[in-house]
Design a protein around this motif. Structure first.
Motif, PDB file in Angstrom:
ATOM      1  N   ARG A 168       0.811  -1.205   0.000  1.00 25.58           N
ATOM      2  CA  ARG A 168       0.000   0.000   0.000  1.00 25.58           C
ATOM      3  C   ARG A 168       0.858   1.273   0.000  1.00 25.58           C
ATOM      4  NH1 ARG A 168      -1.691   4.105   2.639  1.00 25.58           N
ATOM      5  NH2 ARG A 168      -3.866   4.721   2.837  1.00 25.58           N
TER       6      ARG A 168
ATOM      7  N   HIS B 213      -8.920   9.467  -3.883  1.00 28.98           N
ATOM      8  CA  HIS B 213      -8.833   9.154  -5.308  1.00 28.98           C
ATOM      9  C   HIS B 213      -9.615  10.141  -6.168  1.00 28.98           C
ATOM     10  CE1 HIS B 213      -7.121   5.469  -3.711  1.00 28.98           C
ATOM     11  NE2 HIS B 213      -6.578   5.296  -4.900  1.00 28.98           N
TER      12      HIS B 213
ATOM     13  N   THR C 126     -12.595   8.037   3.238  1.00 36.59           N
ATOM     14  CA  THR C 126     -11.441   8.909   3.025  1.00 36.59           C
ATOM     15  C   THR C 126     -10.642   8.485   1.798  1.00 36.59           C
ATOM     16  OG1 THR C 126     -11.334   8.895   5.414  1.00 36.59           O
ATOM     17  CG2 THR C 126      -9.569  10.017   4.248  1.00 36.59           C
ATOM     18  N   VAL C 127     -10.518   7.181   1.614  1.00 36.14           N
ATOM     19  CA  VAL C 127      -9.763   6.685   0.457  1.00 36.14           C
ATOM     20  C   VAL C 127     -10.491   7.073  -0.831  1.00 36.14           C
ATOM     21  CG1 VAL C 127      -8.736   4.649  -0.596  1.00 36.14           C
ATOM     22  CG2 VAL C 127      -8.886   4.813   1.877  1.00 36.14           C
TER      23      VAL C 127
ATOM     24  N   TYR D 233      -1.682   1.003   8.527  1.00 38.16           N
ATOM     25  CA  TYR D 233      -2.640   1.338   7.472  1.00 38.16           C
ATOM     26  C   TYR D 233      -4.029   0.786   7.740  1.00 38.16           C
ATOM     27  CZ  TYR D 233       1.652   2.759   5.386  1.00 38.16           C
ATOM     28  OH  TYR D 233       2.856   3.369   5.192  1.00 38.16           O
TER      29      TYR D 233
ATOM     30  N   HIS E 170       2.387   1.673  -3.344  1.00 40.90           N
ATOM     31  CA  HIS E 170       1.387   2.210  -4.283  1.00 40.90           C
ATOM     32  C   HIS E 170       1.292   3.719  -4.161  1.00 40.90           C
ATOM     33  CE1 HIS E 170      -2.433   3.250  -6.112  1.00 40.90           C
ATOM     34  NE2 HIS E 170      -2.922   3.585  -4.940  1.00 40.90           N
ATOM     35  N   LEU E 171       1.101   4.194  -2.942  1.00 40.01           N
ATOM     36  CA  LEU E 171       0.905   5.626  -2.751  1.00 40.01           C
ATOM     37  C   LEU E 171       2.117   6.413  -3.255  1.00 40.01           C
ATOM     38  CD1 LEU E 171      -0.778   7.718  -0.270  1.00 40.01           C
ATOM     39  CD2 LEU E 171       1.667   8.034  -0.285  1.00 40.01           C
TER      40      LEU E 171
ATOM     41  N   THR F 285       2.045   8.959  -6.492  1.00 44.15           N
ATOM     42  CA  THR F 285       2.116  10.397  -6.202  1.00 44.15           C
ATOM     43  C   THR F 285       3.510  10.960  -6.488  1.00 44.15           C
ATOM     44  OG1 THR F 285       2.577  10.014  -3.871  1.00 44.15           O
ATOM     45  CG2 THR F 285       0.285  10.288  -4.492  1.00 44.15           C
TER      46      THR F 285
ATOM     47  N   GLU G  39       2.746   8.063   7.202  1.00 44.70           N
ATOM     48  CA  GLU G  39       2.050   8.101   5.920  1.00 44.70           C
ATOM     49  C   GLU G  39       2.552   9.284   5.098  1.00 44.70           C
ATOM     50  OE1 GLU G  39      -2.312   7.200   5.436  1.00 44.70           O
ATOM     51  OE2 GLU G  39      -2.130   7.005   7.608  1.00 44.70           O
ATOM     52  N   TRP G  40       2.741   9.068   3.824  1.00 42.98           N
ATOM     53  CA  TRP G  40       3.277  10.041   2.860  1.00 42.98           C
ATOM     54  C   TRP G  40       4.782  10.247   3.054  1.00 42.98           C
ATOM     55  CZ3 TRP G  40       0.465  11.883  -1.199  1.00 42.98           C
ATOM     56  CH2 TRP G  40      -0.924  11.807  -1.091  1.00 42.98           C
TER      57      TRP G  40
ATOM     58  N   THR H 156      -6.725   0.521 -14.352  1.00 44.92           N
ATOM     59  CA  THR H 156      -5.414  -0.041 -14.693  1.00 44.92           C
ATOM     60  C   THR H 156      -5.347  -0.452 -16.165  1.00 44.92           C
ATOM     61  OG1 THR H 156      -5.274  -0.825 -12.425  1.00 44.92           O
ATOM     62  CG2 THR H 156      -3.694  -1.740 -13.974  1.00 44.92           C
TER      63      THR H 156
ATOM     64  N   MET I 215      -6.771  12.853  -6.283  1.00 37.74           N
ATOM     65  CA  MET I 215      -5.522  12.499  -6.946  1.00 37.74           C
ATOM     66  C   MET I 215      -5.768  11.898  -8.319  1.00 37.74           C
ATOM     67  SD  MET I 215      -3.350  13.535  -4.868  1.00 37.74           S
ATOM     68  CE  MET I 215      -1.746  12.828  -4.960  1.00 37.74           C
ATOM     69  N   TYR I 216      -6.903  11.265  -8.493  1.00 39.12           N
ATOM     70  CA  TYR I 216      -7.158  10.620  -9.784  1.00 39.12           C
ATOM     71  C   TYR I 216      -8.084  11.453 -10.662  1.00 39.12           C
ATOM     72  CZ  TYR I 216      -7.447   7.008 -13.261  1.00 39.12           C
ATOM     73  OH  TYR I 216      -7.330   6.327 -14.439  1.00 39.12           O
TER      74      TYR I 216
HETATM   75  C1  HEM Z   1      -2.768   7.445 -10.623  1.00 41.74           C
HETATM   76  C2  HEM Z   1      -3.717   6.882 -10.011  1.00 41.74           C
HETATM   77  C3  HEM Z   1      -3.849   6.778  -8.500  1.00 41.74           C
HETATM   78  C4  HEM Z   1      -3.528   7.689  -7.520  1.00 41.74           C
HETATM   79  C5  HEM Z   1      -2.947   9.055  -7.724  1.00 41.74           C
HETATM   80  C6  HEM Z   1      -3.825   7.085  -6.245  1.00 41.74           C
HETATM   81  C7  HEM Z   1      -3.617   7.685  -5.002  1.00 41.74           C
HETATM   82  C8  HEM Z   1      -3.810   7.087  -3.778  1.00 41.74           C
HETATM   83  C9  HEM Z   1      -3.711   7.722  -2.494  1.00 41.74           C
HETATM   84  C10 HEM Z   1      -3.372   9.186  -2.271  1.00 41.74           C
HETATM   85  C11 HEM Z   1      -3.975   6.813  -1.525  1.00 41.74           C
HETATM   86  C12 HEM Z   1      -4.022   7.064  -0.009  1.00 41.74           C
HETATM   87  C13 HEM Z   1      -5.457   7.177   0.427  1.00 41.74           C
HETATM   88  C14 HEM Z   1      -5.644   7.515   1.890  1.00 41.74           C
HETATM   89  O1  HEM Z   1      -4.828   7.114   2.722  1.00 41.74           O
HETATM   90  O2  HEM Z   1      -6.626   8.181   2.251  1.00 41.74           O
HETATM   91  C15 HEM Z   1      -4.227   5.583  -2.194  1.00 41.74           C
HETATM   92  C16 HEM Z   1      -4.551   4.416  -1.555  1.00 41.74           C
HETATM   93  C17 HEM Z   1      -4.985   3.266  -2.219  1.00 41.74           C
HETATM   94  N1  HEM Z   1      -5.189   3.138  -3.599  1.00 41.74           N
HETATM   95 FE1  HEM Z   1      -4.747   4.464  -5.032  1.00 41.74          FE
HETATM   96  N2  HEM Z   1      -4.314   5.844  -6.465  1.00 41.74           N
HETATM   97  C18 HEM Z   1      -4.356   5.623  -7.830  1.00 41.74           C
HETATM   98  C19 HEM Z   1      -4.801   4.506  -8.490  1.00 41.74           C
HETATM   99  C20 HEM Z   1      -5.241   3.363  -7.857  1.00 41.74           C
HETATM  100  C21 HEM Z   1      -5.675   2.188  -8.542  1.00 41.74           C
HETATM  101  C22 HEM Z   1      -5.723   1.984 -10.041  1.00 41.74           C
HETATM  102  C23 HEM Z   1      -6.023   1.293  -7.582  1.00 41.74           C
HETATM  103  C24 HEM Z   1      -6.564  -0.100  -7.844  1.00 41.74           C
HETATM  104  C25 HEM Z   1      -7.536  -0.615  -7.184  1.00 41.74           C
HETATM  105  C26 HEM Z   1      -5.792   1.904  -6.287  1.00 41.74           C
HETATM  106  C27 HEM Z   1      -5.984   1.318  -5.055  1.00 41.74           C
HETATM  107  C28 HEM Z   1      -5.639   1.848  -3.826  1.00 41.74           C
HETATM  108  C29 HEM Z   1      -5.702   1.135  -2.569  1.00 41.74           C
HETATM  109  C30 HEM Z   1      -6.143  -0.310  -2.379  1.00 41.74           C
HETATM  110  C31 HEM Z   1      -5.297   2.017  -1.563  1.00 41.74           C
HETATM  111  C32 HEM Z   1      -5.182   1.725  -0.068  1.00 41.74           C
HETATM  112  C33 HEM Z   1      -6.453   2.084   0.645  1.00 41.74           C
HETATM  113  C34 HEM Z   1      -6.467   1.603   2.064  1.00 41.74           C
HETATM  114  O3  HEM Z   1      -5.510   1.848   2.803  1.00 41.74           O
HETATM  115  O4  HEM Z   1      -7.436   0.959   2.468  1.00 41.74           O
HETATM  116  N3  HEM Z   1      -5.323   3.181  -6.496  1.00 41.74           N
HETATM  117  N4  HEM Z   1      -4.136   5.763  -3.570  1.00 41.74           N
END
Ligand code: HEM
Lengths: 74, 487, 205
Positions: free
Chosen positions: B80, B360, B355-356, C62, B83-84, B88, B145-146, B451, B363-364
């Protein structure tokens, strides 16, 4: 306890910040930063004599053959 | 369309050599930005693929917790953060920097200076990202985080950013126009802010609750000083430029910028509502979050009024389609965020998937979509090669748009129900988990669409870099300097 | 003129940034600088610190928060997750682990709520052994499979379906340290809200 020094910092910072902001604002007024001319010129710097106002610059989805210059739409 | 005839007249009568010189200047500037821009954009696209894949795996892991459950490096808690950081600091930051390099040349009307620094920066940045991701995967996360990247990786990235900023400031100092365009305000501000922010946050100055305050000041300020300015700089340039109409009100632009700078730097502590911090400090952040209505409305009205009457151009312009989607999402995210910061909403939403969903949307649906639009505009102009398959762009758009819509709606609804259940003490905790499962599956579906869209985008991007695929002749919006100069 | 304009611009930009930093980080941090540790708040032992680093490494953060909200704000009190946490509880924490997600329950007082080391080990090995429907990840790499448990080692009691054939599963030092850390998460001692921070606890609601 530490509340007073904290307050002091806030107050000083606020006064300094506010006076700077005011000074900047009056400077902007005095030098006519907000004049219509200034603002319009600013808004136009992204255009030139070829990509001028009124000319769209991206129409990839348009079928070739359609007129694409000086396009008027909407 | 309602342009005064006089203006039209003027543009018609400009001498032909003026037009020639303008066009050659513009092409020359684009060419000077070409290599560093491509390097940044291409690295960004690579990190987009890596990051999406990590996000997708992390997402499925919440549905099937025992899937790939046997090894530490690929556990949810490590993927996770990777990913972040990949999406970012990788995708948005690198693609954003590519966009900034290109915009800097155009808005300063001069060629890019100190490009060697830019190449060095892009290389270091990629090294920093690889190092940081590898260290987190191997178990050396910094833990905040971050700010998960440990110091060695963070230091490399900080250096990369500073080199980048130096080149950009040097180009700015050599500018050939008197007026500094709105997009440039945001860019210059973020070039000043982000290195400061990043260095302060990684310096390890705080402990305990003070560190938590710093952590979320950083977390939200990264959005304030870097990710949002990227999105807004893009929207402020591409909407008027594609339509061919100056921004509706420059004055609103000014108001929006300064109120943004003033209020958005104070938002961070809304991430700690209800936490063990002085109440007044959290309240300050909540008030600042509500004040964000001012800059957001200024931007929203400005963009809306610029596009008004020209929205049908979305049909024709890939860039406009993505950027307008992004600009509208900016308004939506910000309104949501301001309301989300209030105590009554935080009481329910704070610790949930809601919040998640919000993250998105910002950020998305906002930043990433604007960046897609920017790439679709910039690449043909520096590669001198039009996107060979317009239909792929449409596929990408709809996959991304539908994907994020499903993603956002699932988590918003699921997260809210989760929060309500958690605040009902008679519901056993495990039922708050069970309740979210269908929504987490929904998120995985949305994420899969996104994706796939990214893979389509990356493939198309590669084609343009290699100038492959069918050559398109019309409509063409860019030419090589030789073609322009030829009689 | 161009120069003055740039100067004013950058001055404003820097001021906006610095004000926010001072306002929401500097001043709160200053106010909290002189709080004293409650006498019952123990420093982490070396083993607990090691366990804490594994908590960081595996990203438990997390999914788990470590902060308890006061009565009237959420159901933390009604779920018996402990008294509202105060800044003094965190004096020895670096990195802080307040967290922002509750995919799993708050853990600030897990050491008081779930005191069984055995339960924790089983749960870490595979959460679904003890909680049906859990979506917490399994952590088998914190355990070792051996033909037999060595001296002083205690094998997990696993159902046949999950037990490896002809082997036993014993916790590594990492698993034990992590559990030691979890068991140390016990902030049930009373705090005089005044000693913690003048106005934090009083007006937090
Ligand atoms: C460029 C595209 C994307 C950006 C900029 C992005 C950004 C982020 C950010 C900022 C977080 C943190 C959220 C938080 O803590 O509140 C996050 C968490 C997450 N993102 Fe993305 N995301 C993107 C694409 C995706 C895609 C394609 C998926 C596929 C399912 C995904 C799945 C997740 C998951 C599973 C988490 C963790 C949430 C959790 O902790 O329960 N993201 N993402």
């Amino acid at each position: 306890m530490t509340l007073l020094p904290a307050l002091l910092v806030i107050v000083i910072v606020a006064i300094v910040g506010a006076s700077l902001a005011l000074a900047a604002f009056f400077w902007a007024l005095r030098t006519k930063q907000f004049s219509v001319k200034q603002l319009n010129e600013g808004a136009s710097v992204i255009f030139d004599s070829v990509e001028h106002v009124g000319k769209p610059t991206d129409q990839l989805f348009k079928k070739p053959g359609l007129q694409n210059d000086e396009q008027t739409s909407g | 369309m309602s342009r005064p005839p006089a203006e039209r007249q003027v543009s018609r009568t400009i001498a032909a050599d003026q037009r020639l010189s303008d066009e050659l200047t513009r092409i020359g500037i684009d060419d000077s930005a070409a290599s560093p821009t491509v390097l940044f954009l291409a690295s960004g696209v690579a990190w987009l693929l890596i990051g999406s894949l990590m996000g997708l795996i992390a997402s499925v892991k919440l549905d099937l917790p025992d899937w790939l459950g046997g090894a530490g490096p690929i556990t949810f808690g490590r993927l996770r953060p990777v990913h972040l950081n990949a999406v970012t600091y990788g995708w948005i930051s690198l693609a954003g920097s590519g966009m900034i390099v290109w915009l800097m040349g155009r808005l300063c009307r001069t060629h890019i200076r100190w490009t060697a620094l830019l190449f060095l920066s892009a290389i270091l940045w990629n090294i920093g990202l690889f190092l940081g991701s590898a260290l987190v995967i191997l178990g050396y996360s910094g833990g905040m985080e971050w700010l998960e990247f440990p110091l060695p990786a963070a230091a490399v990235i900080a250096l990369a950013f500073i080199l980048f900023a130096l080149s950009m400031f040097r180009t700015f100092a050599a500018r050939q126009v008197e007026h500094v365009y709105v997009s440039l305000w945001y860019i210059l501000a973020s070039l000043t802010w982000f290195p400061l922010l990043y260095v302060i946050a990684n310096a390890g100055l705080y402990q305990g609750v003070g560190e938590a305050a710093m952590n979320w000041w950083y977390g939200h300020n990264a959005i304030t000083v870097w990710f949002t300015p990227i999105g807004l700089a893009g929207a402020y340039y591409f909407i008027p430029k594609v339509i061919g109409r100056p921004i509706y009100s420059y004055y609103l632009g000014l108001l929006g910028f300064w109120s943004f700078a003033l209020f958005y730097n104070w938002n961070g502590l809304h991430h700690l509502v209800g936490g063990p911090l002085p109440t007044w400090a959290i309240s300050v952040s909540i008030v600042a979050s509500l004040m964000m209505f001012v800059p957001v409305l200024a931007v929203a009205v400005n963009h809306h009024m610029t596009a008004l009457g020209h929205l049908s151009m979305i049909r024709y312009s890939p860039t406009l389609r993505f950027v307008v989607f992004g600009a509208m999402s900016y308004t939506a995210t910000s309104f949501q965020g301001s309301l989300e910061a209030t105590r009554s909403v935080q009481e329910v939403a704070h610790f949930t998937h809601y919040t998640v969903g919000h993250a998105h949307l910002g950020m998305y649906a906002f930043v990433t979509m604007v960046l897609f639009g920017a790439v679709y505009y910039i690449m043909p102009r520096i590669a001198k090669w039009e996107w060979p398959y317009p239909n792929l762009i449409k596929v990408h758009f709809w996959l991304s748009a539908a994907g994020i819509a499903i993603y956002f709606l699932s988590l918003t609804l699921g997260g809210w129900l989760q929060g309500l259940a958690m605040n009902t003490p008679s519901i056993p905790f495990i039922d708050t988990v069970n309740l979210t499962k269908p929504y987490l599956w929904g998120r995985a579906v949305g994420g899969t669409l996104m994706t796939i869209g990214h893979c389509v985008f990356a493939y198309h991007f590669l084609l343009v870099i290699h100038r492959a695929g069918p050559k398109r002749f019309a409509p063409v919006w860019f030419r090589k300097a030789e073609e322009v100069a030829a009689p | 003129m161009m120069f003055i304009r740039s100067f004013v611009f950058f001055l404003g930009v820097l001021a906006a940034f610095a004000l926010g930093w001072i306002g929401i980080v500097g001043v709160p941090d200053m106010m909290l600088a002189r709080i004293e540790a409650p006498p019952e708040l123990k420093r982490y032992t070396a083993e607990q610190l090691y366990g804490r680093s594994i908590y960081v490494r595996e990203g438990c953060l997390y999914c788990h928060s470590q902060q308890v909200r006061p009565e009237g704000f959420g159901a933390d009190q009604a779920r018996f997750w402990g008294r509202p946490s105060v800044p003094a509880d965190y004096l020895y924490d670096k990195p802080h682990l307040l967290g922002t997600m509750r995919t799993g329950p708050d853990l600030f007082n897990i050491g008081a709520r779930q005191t069984s080391e055995e339960w924790h080990l089983l749960h870490l090995y595979n959460p679904r052994l003890v909680t049906k429907g859990s979506i917490m990840p399994p952590h088998p790499w914190l355990f070792e499979e051996k033909p037999t448990a060595g001296p002083g080692e205690e094998a997990l009691v696993l159902p046949d379906s999950l037990a490896p054939a002809r082997k036993v599963v014993v916790p590594t030092a990492e698993a034990k340290a992590l559990v030691a850390y979890l068991l140390s998460l016990n902030h049930t001692y009373p705090v005089s809200q005044g000693a913690a921070s003048d106005d934090t606890a009083k007006t937090r609601r």
